[in-house]
Design a protein around this motif. Sequence first.
Motif, PDB file in Angstrom:
ATOM      1  N   ASP A 197       0.762  -1.322   0.141  1.00 27.43           N
ATOM      2  CA  ASP A 197      -0.102  -0.163   0.080  1.00 27.43           C
ATOM      3  C   ASP A 197       0.811   1.141  -0.019  1.00 27.43           C
ATOM      4  N   HIS A 240       0.214   5.472   1.142  1.00 24.54           N
ATOM      5  CA  HIS A 240      -0.906   6.588   1.512  1.00 24.54           C
ATOM      6  C   HIS A 240      -0.134   7.880   1.322  1.00 24.54           C
ATOM      7  N   ARG A 288      -5.798  13.154  -1.685  1.00 27.02           N
ATOM      8  CA  ARG A 288      -5.071  12.096  -1.083  1.00 27.02           C
ATOM      9  C   ARG A 288      -4.888  11.276  -2.000  1.00 27.02           C
ATOM     10  N   TYR A 289      -3.853  10.074  -2.083  1.00 28.20           N
ATOM     11  CA  TYR A 289      -3.724   9.078  -2.922  1.00 28.20           C
ATOM     12  C   TYR A 289      -3.516   7.989  -1.899  1.00 28.20           C
ATOM     13  N   ASP A 290      -4.431   7.022  -1.789  1.00 23.51           N
ATOM     14  CA  ASP A 290      -4.471   6.031  -1.145  1.00 23.51           C
ATOM     15  C   ASP A 290      -4.601   4.654  -1.904  1.00 23.51           C
ATOM     16  N   GLN A 291      -3.571   3.897  -2.129  1.00 21.98           N
ATOM     17  CA  GLN A 291      -3.582   3.042  -3.334  1.00 21.98           C
ATOM     18  C   GLN A 291      -2.997   1.486  -2.638  1.00 21.98           C
ATOM     19  N   ASN A 324      -5.593   0.071  -8.100  1.00 20.57           N
ATOM     20  CA  ASN A 324      -7.032   0.701  -8.200  1.00 20.57           C
ATOM     21  C   ASN A 324      -7.166   1.893  -8.859  1.00 20.57           C
ATOM     22  N   GLU A 332      -8.962   4.859  -7.424  1.00 22.23           N
ATOM     23  CA  GLU A 332      -8.066   5.907  -6.646  1.00 22.23           C
ATOM     24  C   GLU A 332      -7.336   6.530  -7.511  1.00 22.23           C
ATOM     25  N   LYS A 378      -9.549   9.573  -8.575  1.00 20.93           N
ATOM     26  CA  LYS A 378     -10.080  10.431  -7.652  1.00 20.93           C
ATOM     27  C   LYS A 378      -8.601  11.281  -7.160  1.00 20.93           C
ATOM     28  N   SER A 379      -7.402  10.752  -7.460  1.00 23.24           N
ATOM     29  CA  SER A 379      -6.369  11.655  -6.967  1.00 23.24           C
ATOM     30  C   SER A 379      -5.878  12.605  -8.065  1.00 23.24           C
ATOM     31  N   THR A 433     -14.194  13.031  -8.258  1.00 16.03           N
ATOM     32  CA  THR A 433     -14.685  12.543  -6.972  1.00 16.03           C
ATOM     33  C   THR A 433     -16.290  12.850  -6.908  1.00 16.03           C
ATOM     34  N   PHE A 491     -15.783   7.322  -2.031  1.00 14.43           N
ATOM     35  CA  PHE A 491     -14.682   7.675  -1.315  1.00 14.43           C
ATOM     36  C   PHE A 491     -14.142   6.368  -0.352  1.00 14.43           C
TER      37      PHE A 491
END
Length: 141
Positions: free
Chosen positions: A87, A89, A98-101, A122, A125, A128-129, A135, A140
């Motif tokens: 992962d 973050h 945010r980039y949560d991957q 993903n 994600e 969204k980033s 978004t 989310f």
Amino acid sequence: MSTKTAKELLVGYLENIDSPETVIQLFADDAAIELPYLKSLGMPWQMKGKDVILDFLQNLPTMFPGFKFENVQILIDTPDQVFGEYDVHCTNGKTGLRYDQSYMGRLVADNGKIKLLREALNMAEVAKSFFPEATAYLPFE
């Protein structure tokens, strides 16, 4: 000097992603990093050769401040191939979003060097980033 296994190469890559000059030494001259699903968003998805890979790695801190792999799980491990999940973050440096991957990566080793690192990620994600307008259309959670 012993030859590195695929697992040792992947762990070295993941642990040192914030040090491009260290990481690039793990790659063969004709290596490639591939993130095939980025193509669906019209983004570059394939980096071939050490110079191109080094440029990509050197741009990561600007593209994603705080980019660091965590929660590494090695699921398949042979001397010349390894598959893992990990992962990230952090924040997108361009958009501030945010980039949560979560990544899945397959690494192929040849003569103790990385020949190929192919990662899946993903795409929601990524969207969204990189695309704030996305978004409104993507969840989310």
